[in-house]
Design a protein around this motif. Structure first.
Motif, PDB file in Angstrom:
ATOM      1  N   MET A 177      16.811  57.636  92.816  1.00  0.00           N
ATOM      2  CA  MET A 177      18.209  57.266  92.558  1.00  0.00           C
ATOM      3  C   MET A 177      18.630  56.136  93.517  1.00  0.00           C
ATOM      4  O   MET A 177      18.432  56.230  94.728  1.00  0.00           O
ATOM      5  N   ILE A 178      19.168  55.071  92.960  1.00  0.00           N
ATOM      6  CA  ILE A 178      19.673  53.965  93.773  1.00  0.00           C
ATOM      7  C   ILE A 178      21.089  54.304  94.226  1.00  0.00           C
ATOM      8  O   ILE A 178      21.974  54.572  93.410  1.00  0.00           O
ATOM      9  N   MET A 179      21.293  54.293  95.531  1.00  0.00           N
ATOM     10  CA  MET A 179      22.601  54.662  96.066  1.00  0.00           C
ATOM     11  C   MET A 179      23.587  53.499  95.950  1.00  0.00           C
ATOM     12  O   MET A 179      23.229  52.353  96.220  1.00  0.00           O
ATOM     13  N   PRO A 180      24.827  53.787  95.572  1.00  0.00           N
ATOM     14  CA  PRO A 180      25.843  52.725  95.536  1.00  0.00           C
ATOM     15  C   PRO A 180      26.216  52.303  96.952  1.00  0.00           C
ATOM     16  O   PRO A 180      25.979  53.033  97.914  1.00  0.00           O
ATOM     17  N   PHE A 181      26.811  51.132  97.074  1.00  0.00           N
ATOM     18  CA  PHE A 181      27.237  50.677  98.400  1.00  0.00           C
ATOM     19  C   PHE A 181      28.505  51.411  98.840  1.00  0.00           C
ATOM     20  O   PHE A 181      28.647  51.761 100.008  1.00  0.00           O
ATOM     21  N   PHE A 182      29.424  51.628  97.889  1.00  0.00           N
ATOM     22  CA  PHE A 182      30.677  52.322  98.195  1.00  0.00           C
ATOM     23  C   PHE A 182      30.813  53.589  97.357  1.00  0.00           C
ATOM     24  O   PHE A 182      30.453  53.601  96.176  1.00  0.00           O
ATOM     25  N   SER A 183      31.372  54.632  97.959  1.00  0.00           N
ATOM     26  CA  SER A 183      31.874  55.788  97.219  1.00  0.00           C
ATOM     27  C   SER A 183      33.389  55.749  97.290  1.00  0.00           C
ATOM     28  O   SER A 183      33.959  55.739  98.394  1.00  0.00           O
ATOM     29  N   VAL A 184      34.039  55.697  96.151  1.00  0.00           N
ATOM     30  CA  VAL A 184      35.501  55.621  96.074  1.00  0.00           C
ATOM     31  C   VAL A 184      36.021  57.008  95.691  1.00  0.00           C
ATOM     32  O   VAL A 184      35.727  57.510  94.604  1.00  0.00           O
ATOM     33  N   ILE A 185      36.786  57.616  96.575  1.00  0.00           N
ATOM     34  CA  ILE A 185      37.256  58.981  96.363  1.00  0.00           C
ATOM     35  C   ILE A 185      38.730  58.960  95.966  1.00  0.00           C
ATOM     36  O   ILE A 185      39.576  58.442  96.702  1.00  0.00           O
ATOM     37  N   ILE A 186      39.016  59.525  94.796  1.00  0.00           N
ATOM     38  CA  ILE A 186      40.391  59.573  94.285  1.00  0.00           C
ATOM     39  C   ILE A 186      40.804  61.033  94.115  1.00  0.00           C
ATOM     40  O   ILE A 186      40.344  61.709  93.184  1.00  0.00           O
ATOM     41  N   PRO A 187      41.655  61.560  94.994  1.00  0.00           N
ATOM     42  CA  PRO A 187      42.199  62.905  94.781  1.00  0.00           C
ATOM     43  C   PRO A 187      43.312  62.824  93.736  1.00  0.00           C
ATOM     44  O   PRO A 187      44.132  61.906  93.767  1.00  0.00           O
ATOM     45  N   LEU A 188      43.326  63.777  92.823  1.00  0.00           N
ATOM     46  CA  LEU A 188      44.231  63.683  91.679  1.00  0.00           C
ATOM     47  C   LEU A 188      45.017  64.973  91.514  1.00  0.00           C
ATOM     48  O   LEU A 188      44.428  66.053  91.364  1.00  0.00           O
ATOM     49  N   TYR A 189      46.334  64.856  91.539  1.00  0.00           N
ATOM     50  CA  TYR A 189      47.186  66.006  91.238  1.00  0.00           C
ATOM     51  C   TYR A 189      48.467  65.529  90.571  1.00  0.00           C
ATOM     52  O   TYR A 189      49.303  64.879  91.197  1.00  0.00           O
ATOM     53  N   ASN A 190      48.581  65.812  89.279  1.00  0.00           N
ATOM     54  CA  ASN A 190      49.787  65.511  88.499  1.00  0.00           C
ATOM     55  C   ASN A 190      50.242  64.055  88.647  1.00  0.00           C
ATOM     56  O   ASN A 190      51.390  63.777  89.003  1.00  0.00           O
ATOM     57  N   LYS A 191      49.342  63.153  88.354  1.00  0.00           N
ATOM     58  CA  LYS A 191      49.639  61.718  88.417  1.00  0.00           C
ATOM     59  C   LYS A 191      49.370  61.049  87.068  1.00  0.00           C
ATOM     60  O   LYS A 191      48.823  59.955  87.000  1.00  0.00           O
ATOM     61  N   GLU A 192      49.782  61.708  85.990  1.00  0.00           N
ATOM     62  CA  GLU A 192      49.491  61.190  84.659  1.00  0.00           C
ATOM     63  C   GLU A 192      50.106  59.808  84.423  1.00  0.00           C
ATOM     64  O   GLU A 192      49.583  59.022  83.642  1.00  0.00           O
ATOM     65  N   ARG A 193      51.181  59.484  85.120  1.00  0.00           N
ATOM     66  CA  ARG A 193      51.832  58.183  84.930  1.00  0.00           C
ATOM     67  C   ARG A 193      51.088  57.053  85.633  1.00  0.00           C
ATOM     68  O   ARG A 193      51.304  55.883  85.316  1.00  0.00           O
ATOM     69  N   PHE A 194      50.239  57.392  86.586  1.00  0.00           N
ATOM     70  CA  PHE A 194      49.641  56.373  87.443  1.00  0.00           C
ATOM     71  C   PHE A 194      48.121  56.267  87.362  1.00  0.00           C
ATOM     72  O   PHE A 194      47.577  55.192  87.603  1.00  0.00           O
ATOM     73  N   ILE A 195      47.428  57.373  87.082  1.00  0.00           N
ATOM     74  CA  ILE A 195      45.989  57.436  87.321  1.00  0.00           C
ATOM     75  C   ILE A 195      45.204  56.407  86.516  1.00  0.00           C
ATOM     76  O   ILE A 195      44.197  55.863  86.994  1.00  0.00           O
ATOM     77  N   ALA A 196      45.640  56.100  85.299  1.00  0.00           N
ATOM     78  CA  ALA A 196      44.897  55.123  84.494  1.00  0.00           C
ATOM     79  C   ALA A 196      44.885  53.755  85.175  1.00  0.00           C
ATOM     80  O   ALA A 196      43.836  53.101  85.264  1.00  0.00           O
ATOM     81  N   ASP A 197      46.045  53.318  85.668  1.00  0.00           N
ATOM     82  CA  ASP A 197      46.108  52.018  86.357  1.00  0.00           C
ATOM     83  C   ASP A 197      45.282  52.031  87.638  1.00  0.00           C
ATOM     84  O   ASP A 197      44.664  51.024  88.006  1.00  0.00           O
TER      85      ASP A 197
END
Length: 214
Positions: A1-21
């Motif tokens: 497995m080739i490792m990515p350079f960055f891991s982007v962590i997004i915690p999500l709780y009731n953000k339906e208005r924002f998460i897509a953007d």
């Protein structure tokens, strides 16, 4: 497995208005070697449906019972494949060159482990750039966290990158804290590490009135 350079962590709780953007802002990055780890902390709105609209192999999605944002970020850290970890709150977003500039600074300063960039702040009334308390001597500064954070914290959760070993040494987010858990971690990091700060405005912090942390 080739490792990515960055891991982007997004915690999500009731953000339906924002998460897509928020997700779109990561997928639009000019530097594309990353994975996205989304930890849904038991959302009760349509957040999951918004995430499932995206079909990209770099997205890893996890649904769990509600344990709080610190626990979600900490799970993301343990799941990260990359050496460099970035956090992005589910209502904030990056400009297209954020990861590119972070990568450039990581290569330029190989002995440093904490990297940040300037942000702007969006409220219901206006959008303003953050005002920092450090003198500008170039495009990038290497600063002491405490001296540099007298006005605005030089580390913003959604505009910072950390080498994974930082968390091994310092520890992660304190799950017992109801608020201010990010500032607590930045203080602990600031006692041990310098911060590489890029003056280029690369992220927007969106002030959501419904968010406890904000």
């Amino acid at each position: 497995m080739i490792m990515p350079f960055f891991s982007v962590i997004i915690p999500l709780y009731n953000k339906e208005r924002f998460i897509a953007d928020t997700i779109k802002s990561v997928l639009a990055q000019s530097f594309a070697d990353f994975e996205i780890i989304i930890v849904n902390d038991g959302s009760t709105d349509q957040s999951e449906a918004k995430v499932q609209q995206f079909d990209d192999a770099r997205i890893r999605y996890y649904l769990r019972e509600n344990k709080g944002v610190s626990a979600s970020r900490n799970l993301g850290i343990t799941l990260a494949n990359a050496d460099f970890i970035a956090f992005l709150d589910a209502d904030d977003y990056w400009y297209p060159d954020f990861l590119q500039m972070m990568h450039r600074n990581i290569v330029r300063f190989p002995n440093e482990n904490v990297f940040t960039a300037a942000i702007e702040i969006e409220t219901s009334k206006n959008i303003v750039p953050a005002e920092y308390s450090i003198p500008k001597t170039g495009f990038v500064e290497i600063v002491d966290f405490f001296k540099a954070s007298r006005n605005e914290s030089i580390i913003c959760t959604s505009a910072a990158v950390f080498h994974k070993k930082v968390f091994k040494q310092i520890g992660a987010f304190d799950t017992q804290m109801r608020s201010g858990e990010d500032t607590d971690l930045w203080i602990r990091i600031g006692l041990e590490y310098q911060v590489v700060f890029d003056w280029k405005l690369l992220a927007r912090y969106v002030f959501d009135d419904a968010s406890l942390g904000k």
